[in-house]
Design a protein around this motif. Structure first.
Motif, PDB file in Angstrom:
ATOM      1  N   THR A 195      -7.400 -25.497  -6.348  1.00 41.22           N
ATOM      2  CA  THR A 195      -8.460 -23.782  -6.045  1.00 41.22           C
ATOM      3  C   THR A 195      -8.982 -23.282  -5.164  1.00 41.22           C
ATOM      4  OG1 THR A 195      -8.949 -23.748  -9.146  1.00 41.22           O
ATOM      5  CG2 THR A 195     -10.021 -22.476  -7.277  1.00 41.22           C
ATOM      6  N   MET A 196      -8.447 -22.499  -4.068  1.00 36.34           N
ATOM      7  CA  MET A 196      -9.296 -22.219  -3.511  1.00 36.34           C
ATOM      8  C   MET A 196     -10.413 -21.667  -3.245  1.00 36.34           C
ATOM      9  SD  MET A 196      -7.626 -20.629   0.452  1.00 36.34           S
ATOM     10  CE  MET A 196      -7.353 -18.392  -0.264  1.00 36.34           C
ATOM     11  N   ILE A 197     -11.117 -21.095  -3.046  1.00 34.00           N
ATOM     12  CA  ILE A 197     -12.527 -20.152  -2.728  1.00 34.00           C
ATOM     13  C   ILE A 197     -12.775 -19.586  -1.797  1.00 34.00           C
ATOM     14  CG2 ILE A 197     -15.446 -20.016  -3.300  1.00 34.00           C
ATOM     15  CD1 ILE A 197     -14.208 -21.374  -5.794  1.00 34.00           C
ATOM     16  N   ILE A 198     -12.796 -18.143  -2.131  1.00 33.29           N
ATOM     17  CA  ILE A 198     -12.803 -17.139  -1.596  1.00 33.29           C
ATOM     18  C   ILE A 198     -14.625 -16.293  -1.601  1.00 33.29           C
ATOM     19  CG2 ILE A 198     -12.381 -14.881  -0.767  1.00 33.29           C
ATOM     20  CD1 ILE A 198      -9.692 -15.249  -1.338  1.00 33.29           C
ATOM     21  N   LYS A 199     -15.123 -16.785  -0.912  1.00 35.07           N
ATOM     22  CA  LYS A 199     -16.781 -16.284  -0.836  1.00 35.07           C
ATOM     23  C   LYS A 199     -16.571 -14.677  -0.537  1.00 35.07           C
ATOM     24  CE  LYS A 199     -19.122 -20.132  -0.313  1.00 35.07           C
ATOM     25  NZ  LYS A 199     -19.059 -20.406  -2.327  1.00 35.07           N
ATOM     26  N   VAL A 200     -16.918 -14.190  -1.060  1.00 35.28           N
ATOM     27  CA  VAL A 200     -16.648 -12.225  -1.005  1.00 35.28           C
ATOM     28  C   VAL A 200     -18.101 -11.225  -0.811  1.00 35.28           C
ATOM     29  CG1 VAL A 200     -15.629 -10.277  -1.636  1.00 35.28           C
ATOM     30  CG2 VAL A 200     -14.393 -12.476  -2.156  1.00 35.28           C
ATOM     31  N   LYS A 201     -18.859 -11.007  -0.225  1.00 34.47           N
ATOM     32  CA  LYS A 201     -19.583  -9.612  -0.290  1.00 34.47           C
ATOM     33  C   LYS A 201     -19.682  -8.752  -0.617  1.00 34.47           C
ATOM     34  CE  LYS A 201     -21.144 -12.543   3.332  1.00 34.47           C
ATOM     35  NZ  LYS A 201     -21.189 -12.292   6.030  1.00 34.47           N
ATOM     36  N   SER A 207       1.206  -1.581  -0.210  1.00 37.66           N
ATOM     37  CA  SER A 207      -0.268  -0.146  -0.135  1.00 37.66           C
ATOM     38  C   SER A 207       0.927   1.400  -0.297  1.00 37.66           C
ATOM     39  CB  SER A 207      -0.889   0.302   1.453  1.00 37.66           C
ATOM     40  OG  SER A 207      -1.696   1.226   1.155  1.00 37.66           O
ATOM     41  N   THR A 208       1.229   2.655  -1.011  1.00 35.68           N
ATOM     42  CA  THR A 208       1.443   3.317  -1.046  1.00 35.68           C
ATOM     43  C   THR A 208       0.171   4.622  -1.265  1.00 35.68           C
ATOM     44  OG1 THR A 208       1.510   3.759  -3.377  1.00 35.68           O
ATOM     45  CG2 THR A 208       2.555   2.284  -2.319  1.00 35.68           C
ATOM     46  N   THR A 209       0.940   5.894  -0.756  1.00 38.30           N
ATOM     47  CA  THR A 209      -0.110   7.051  -0.826  1.00 38.30           C
ATOM     48  C   THR A 209      -0.716   6.857  -1.536  1.00 38.30           C
ATOM     49  OG1 THR A 209       1.675   7.635   0.998  1.00 38.30           O
ATOM     50  CG2 THR A 209      -0.413   9.319  -0.075  1.00 38.30           C
ATOM     51  N   ALA A 210       0.327   7.122  -2.856  1.00 44.30           N
ATOM     52  CA  ALA A 210      -0.490   7.042  -4.645  1.00 44.30           C
ATOM     53  C   ALA A 210      -1.766   6.102  -4.795  1.00 44.30           C
ATOM     54  CB  ALA A 210       0.836   7.395  -5.270  1.00 44.30           C
ATOM     55  N   ALA A 211      -1.742   5.186  -4.156  1.00 41.02           N
ATOM     56  CA  ALA A 211      -1.918   3.645  -4.486  1.00 41.02           C
ATOM     57  C   ALA A 211      -2.175   3.130  -3.099  1.00 41.02           C
ATOM     58  CB  ALA A 211      -1.975   3.078  -5.684  1.00 41.02           C
ATOM     59  N   PRO A 212      -3.610   4.091  -2.486  1.00 37.76           N
ATOM     60  CA  PRO A 212      -3.761   2.874  -0.825  1.00 37.76           C
ATOM     61  C   PRO A 212      -4.506   1.741  -1.163  1.00 37.76           C
ATOM     62  CG  PRO A 212      -4.834   5.045  -1.402  1.00 37.76           C
ATOM     63  CD  PRO A 212      -4.219   4.537  -2.340  1.00 37.76           C
ATOM     64  N   LEU A 213      -4.169   0.658  -0.395  1.00 36.64           N
ATOM     65  CA  LEU A 213      -5.125  -0.385  -0.185  1.00 36.64           C
ATOM     66  C   LEU A 213      -5.618  -0.727   0.845  1.00 36.64           C
ATOM     67  CD1 LEU A 213      -2.201  -3.047  -1.565  1.00 36.64           C
ATOM     68  CD2 LEU A 213      -4.337  -1.691  -3.256  1.00 36.64           C
ATOM     69  N   THR A 214      -7.026  -0.928   0.799  1.00 33.46           N
ATOM     70  CA  THR A 214      -7.352  -1.485   2.370  1.00 33.46           C
ATOM     71  C   THR A 214      -7.404  -2.716   2.588  1.00 33.46           C
ATOM     72  OG1 THR A 214      -8.631   0.537   2.220  1.00 33.46           O
ATOM     73  CG2 THR A 214      -9.941  -1.267   4.185  1.00 33.46           C
ATOM     74  N   ILE A 215      -7.360  -3.021   3.615  1.00 35.70           N
ATOM     75  CA  ILE A 215      -7.615  -4.637   4.142  1.00 35.70           C
ATOM     76  C   ILE A 215      -8.711  -5.521   4.442  1.00 35.70           C
ATOM     77  CG2 ILE A 215      -7.020  -7.060   5.433  1.00 35.70           C
ATOM     78  CD1 ILE A 215      -3.925  -5.152   6.382  1.00 35.70           C
ATOM     79  N   LEU A 216      -9.171  -6.460   3.465  1.00 33.50           N
ATOM     80  CA  LEU A 216     -10.259  -6.481   3.012  1.00 33.50           C
ATOM     81  C   LEU A 216     -10.850  -6.918   4.165  1.00 33.50           C
ATOM     82  CD1 LEU A 216     -13.022  -7.594   1.427  1.00 33.50           C
ATOM     83  CD2 LEU A 216     -12.452  -9.207   0.396  1.00 33.50           C
ATOM     84  N   PRO A 217     -12.226  -6.462   4.987  1.00 37.44           N
ATOM     85  CA  PRO A 217     -12.633  -6.890   6.291  1.00 37.44           C
ATOM     86  C   PRO A 217     -12.717  -8.597   6.645  1.00 37.44           C
ATOM     87  CG  PRO A 217     -13.700  -4.287   5.792  1.00 37.44           C
ATOM     88  CD  PRO A 217     -12.782  -5.093   4.477  1.00 37.44           C
ATOM     89  N   THR A 218     -12.246  -8.752   7.506  1.00 38.03           N
ATOM     90  CA  THR A 218     -12.824 -10.072   7.640  1.00 38.03           C
ATOM     91  C   THR A 218     -15.095 -10.302   7.487  1.00 38.03           C
ATOM     92  OG1 THR A 218     -12.924 -10.147   9.646  1.00 38.03           O
ATOM     93  CG2 THR A 218     -11.145 -11.187   8.837  1.00 38.03           C
ATOM     94  N   SER A 219     -15.678  -9.366   8.054  1.00 41.25           N
ATOM     95  CA  SER A 219     -17.372  -9.461   7.570  1.00 41.25           C
ATOM     96  C   SER A 219     -17.220  -9.567   6.208  1.00 41.25           C
ATOM     97  CB  SER A 219     -17.606  -7.926   8.069  1.00 41.25           C
ATOM     98  OG  SER A 219     -16.410  -6.847   7.401  1.00 41.25           O
ATOM     99  N   LEU A 220     -16.594  -9.259   5.574  1.00 44.58           N
ATOM    100  CA  LEU A 220     -16.595  -9.358   3.657  1.00 44.58           C
ATOM    101  C   LEU A 220     -16.264 -10.665   3.265  1.00 44.58           C
ATOM    102  CD1 LEU A 220     -16.069  -5.849   2.645  1.00 44.58           C
ATOM    103  CD2 LEU A 220     -18.099  -6.277   3.521  1.00 44.58           C
ATOM    104  N   TYR A 221     -16.060 -11.081   3.716  1.00 42.45           N
ATOM    105  CA  TYR A 221     -15.678 -12.611   3.024  1.00 42.45           C
ATOM    106  C   TYR A 221     -15.821 -13.511   4.060  1.00 42.45           C
ATOM    107  CZ  TYR A 221     -11.142 -12.197   4.826  1.00 42.45           C
ATOM    108  OH  TYR A 221      -9.421 -12.435   5.483  1.00 42.45           O
ATOM    109  N   THR A 222     -15.353 -15.043   3.622  1.00 45.12           N
ATOM    110  CA  THR A 222     -15.022 -16.265   3.986  1.00 45.12           C
ATOM    111  C   THR A 222     -14.648 -17.499   3.097  1.00 45.12           C
ATOM    112  OG1 THR A 222     -17.833 -17.542   3.205  1.00 45.12           O
ATOM    113  CG2 THR A 222     -17.047 -16.028   5.910  1.00 45.12           C
TER     114      THR A 222
END
Length: 313
Positions: free
Chosen positions: A136-142, A105-120
């Motif tokens: 393949t692993m599946i991530i279920k994303v809300k 994550s950088t100031t020019a291109a900030p990244l936010t860690i996906l909260p655990t409430s939004l995936y399983t």
């Protein structure tokens, strides 16, 4: 003696690389190689952007794009290299490693860690069957619950493998989770017109920028909200010069009427032109946009008819 010494050094260097994670980067264990117990285990989605055999503290980043639905299955692939596949069933354990997101994550291109409430993650233990090369692993994303003002990402790491060598460069990656609404995509400029004024009612003349927009370069509509897209790559007549002064031009779609409201974060004067169509046709996936800006000084008027031609990468 010098020849023998050089030969010994070369063989030693090859041996060191053989038993370390530089295998993929040096193209030793590619799909035309033997693989087997010395094959490389790697995150298969990551692009080959690393320098051969050089350790680094940064991580490869890749974008996973998907519709902004209530729940989306996002696949994460693990590869076992070699033409013959796994010598026996291979058990692989994956884990979340969000230190990688923080690092990238950088100031020019900030990244936010996906909260655990939004995936399983239903299962982070994978099995590559004997003779096969992938699992393949599946991530279920809300995705419908995303805050579209943020760029979400997950760091994913191969924690262990029962066979093969876990790649040093491709064993950990940063996966940007890019949810797209239904209007997101690449659009052809079917028709359009731009008119520039030097003052209210005075058309710029001569002008190399006024005229038809038909045939201009494709325009990207990029998700910025559940019902909003940013209109990117707008050009003046002729297509060679970008339109400036209206950064972050956005179209917000009324999901009931398909009417569109135009605005720009970089210019508060940009708005719909009164009495002209601003609408989306879902049957043909076509936008008709009519907007203007700088209405009381040196007005600019834009008409665009955009037709969907495909998804963005």
């Amino acid at each position: 003696m010098k020849i023998q010494s050089k030969l010994y050094t070369a063989i030693l260097a090859f041996g060191i690389c053989l038993f370390t994670s530089c295998a993929k980067e040096e193209n030793i264990f590619t799909d035309d190689g033997n693989g087997g117990e010395s094959a490389l285990v790697e995150l298969g989605d990551l692009p080959p952007t690393r320098t051969a055999g050089i350790p680094t503290v940064t991580y490869t980043t890749v974008t996973k794009s998907f519709d902004a639905a209530a729940e989306v299955d996002v696949p994460i692939t693990v590869n076992y290299t070699g033409v013959n596949g796994a010598p026996s069933d291979v058990t692989i354990q994956l884990g979340i490693f969000n230190d990688a997101v923080t690092t990238m994550s950088t100031t020019a291109a900030p990244l936010t860690i996906l909260p655990t409430s939004l995936y399983t993650i239903p299962n982070n233990t994978l099995i590559i069957p004997k003779g096969q090369k992938k699992a393949t692993m599946i991530i279920k994303v809300k995705a419908s619950a995303f805050n579209f003002a943020l760029t979400y990402a997950l760091g994913i790491k191969i924690l262990s493998s029962s066979a093969g060598i876990v790649s040093g460069n491709f064993g950990t990656g940063v996966f940007i989770m890019s949810a797209k609404n239904q209007w997101d995509g690449i659009y052809q400029v079917v028709s359009g017109q731009v008119t520039r004024f030097t003052a209210v009612g005075v058309v710029e003349n001569p002008s190399t920028l006024n005229g038809s927009l038909a045939g201009n370069p494709n325009i990207n509509l990029v998700t910025t909200g559940a019902n909003t897209v940013e209109v990117q790559n707008m050009r003046w007549f002729g297509g060679s010069s970008s339109v400036a002064g209206i950064d972050n031009t956005r179209a917000t779609i009324n999901t009931t009427t398909n009417a569109i409201t135009m605005n720009a974060l970089g210019n508060a004067t940009l708005a719909n032109r009164a009495g002209l169509a601003n609408a989306y046709d879902p049957a043909t996936r076509t936008f008709t946009l009519n907007f203007d800006w700088n209405q009381t000084t040196a007005p600019r008027q834009m008409n665009l008819v955009l037709k969907y031609i495909g998804p963005r990468p």
